[in-house]
Design a protein around this motif. Structure first.
Motif, PDB file in Angstrom:
ATOM      1  N   LYS A 151     -32.466 -16.333  51.216  1.00 29.34           N
ATOM      2  CA  LYS A 151     -33.737 -16.476  51.909  1.00 29.34           C
ATOM      3  C   LYS A 151     -33.779 -17.843  52.577  1.00 29.34           C
ATOM      4  O   LYS A 151     -33.527 -18.870  51.932  1.00 29.34           O
ATOM      5  N   TYR A 181     -25.743 -19.293  43.937  1.00 29.58           N
ATOM      6  CA  TYR A 181     -25.247 -18.109  43.237  1.00 29.58           C
ATOM      7  C   TYR A 181     -24.975 -18.393  41.757  1.00 29.58           C
ATOM      8  O   TYR A 181     -25.202 -17.536  40.901  1.00 29.58           O
ATOM      9  N   LEU A 222     -32.330 -17.895  46.667  1.00 26.89           N
ATOM     10  CA  LEU A 222     -31.926 -16.506  46.512  1.00 26.89           C
ATOM     11  C   LEU A 222     -33.143 -15.584  46.574  1.00 26.89           C
ATOM     12  O   LEU A 222     -34.170 -15.849  45.930  1.00 26.89           O
ATOM     13  N   GLU A 223     -33.003 -14.497  47.335  1.00 23.07           N
ATOM     14  CA  GLU A 223     -34.107 -13.548  47.451  1.00 23.07           C
ATOM     15  C   GLU A 223     -34.468 -12.929  46.102  1.00 23.07           C
ATOM     16  O   GLU A 223     -35.642 -12.657  45.834  1.00 23.07           O
ATOM     17  N   ASP A 224     -33.463 -12.691  45.252  1.00 19.80           N
ATOM     18  CA  ASP A 224     -33.747 -12.074  43.958  1.00 19.80           C
ATOM     19  C   ASP A 224     -34.142 -13.099  42.901  1.00 19.80           C
ATOM     20  O   ASP A 224     -34.281 -12.767  41.725  1.00 19.80           O
ATOM     21  N   ARG A 225     -34.300 -14.349  43.318  1.00 21.87           N
ATOM     22  CA  ARG A 225     -34.806 -15.397  42.422  1.00 21.87           C
ATOM     23  C   ARG A 225     -35.833 -16.222  43.206  1.00 21.87           C
ATOM     24  O   ARG A 225     -35.555 -17.353  43.624  1.00 21.87           O
ATOM     25  N   PRO A 226     -37.017 -15.655  43.427  1.00 24.42           N
ATOM     26  CA  PRO A 226     -38.032 -16.331  44.257  1.00 24.42           C
ATOM     27  C   PRO A 226     -38.398 -17.704  43.710  1.00 24.42           C
ATOM     28  O   PRO A 226     -38.336 -17.938  42.501  1.00 24.42           O
ATOM     29  N   ARG A 268     -28.530 -11.840  50.255  1.00 25.67           N
ATOM     30  CA  ARG A 268     -29.346 -12.349  49.150  1.00 25.67           C
ATOM     31  C   ARG A 268     -29.945 -13.718  49.424  1.00 25.67           C
ATOM     32  O   ARG A 268     -30.646 -14.261  48.570  1.00 25.67           O
TER      33      ARG A 268
END
Length: 226
Positions: A81, A62, A196-200, A79
């Motif tokens: 993965k 995070y 993080l899903e929003d940070r592949p 969030r």
């Protein structure tokens, strides 16, 4: 302060640099082997490796301290993965000769009343061990409490009871003065990569995850005394 740290970490990230968080036992062999393999293909890539306890892994993602983490059975979180890479065993470590060496697997029920090193704050694996002892109605004599499995195994080597540790710690301490036993019933756990899903993950990050998976698959059978 957390937002400022996150911003600083974002500025430091780059396509040719991987920041990886691993549990301490995977830092003994698996992570170094994977880095060595990947650097043969990409010699210009740099790495930042942090050894983290499970409680710190989510925070490190995070706050962008790490691009990915690799640990044991992390709980599902918003969030987050997860990719399961392999499965492994929990292993009983005992000083050589303390337990009859011809056992194929050590019954958990036989731990009742034994002196044992406990690992506190070890996340999902510690919870699994506690649940197994409770299910078998086993009460052990906790003589030392530590925060890492490697220290638990070292204490056993110097005569402080027995300990249940992860397979990778057991591999690192396998030697003539320690005996290793699988457990009955078996206690297995999964090794997962998380990000993080929003940070592949970058292409390089995905390659590293695949390389760790290959390293885990190629490990020889756990050494133990016959």
């Amino acid at each position: 302060s957390s937002l400022q740290l996150t911003a600083n970490n974002l500025r430091k990230s780059g396509a040719g640099h991987l920041r990886i968080g691993v549990v301490p036992s995977l830092g003994l062999e698996v992570a170094p082997a994977a880095i060595s393999v990947l650097r043969q293909k990409h010699p210009d890539v740099t790495f930042d490796i942090k050894t983290l306890h499970h409680n710190d892994m989510l925070r490190s993602l995070y706050e962008r301290e790490c691009d990915l983490t690799i640990g044991y059975d992390p709980p599902e979180q918003p969030r987050l993965k997860l990719k399961r890479l392999a499965a492994a065993d929990l292993v009983l470590v005992a000083r050589a000769g303390a337990i009859q060496p011809d056992l194929q697997a050590f019954p958990i029920s036989e731990l009742h009343g034994r002196e044992m090193v406990s690992v506190t704050g070890s996340g999902p694996l510690g919870d699994q061990i506690l649940t197994a002892l409770e299910r078998a109605q086993v009460e052990v004599r906790g003589i030392v409490s530590v925060s890492t499995y490697y220290v638990a195994a070292a204490l056993v080597r110097f005569g402080s009871g027995v300990a249940i540790v992860d397979e990778f710690t057991a591999r690192s301490v396998a030697r003539q003065d320690l005996d290793l036993f699988t457990l009955s019933p078996a206690l297995r756990f999964g090794i997962h990569a998380a990000w993080l899903e929003d940070r592949p993950l970058s292409k390089l990050g995905l390659q590293f995850v695949a390389t760790v998976e290959d390293v885990l698959r190629s490990l020889p059978q756990l050494p133990r005394r016959a």
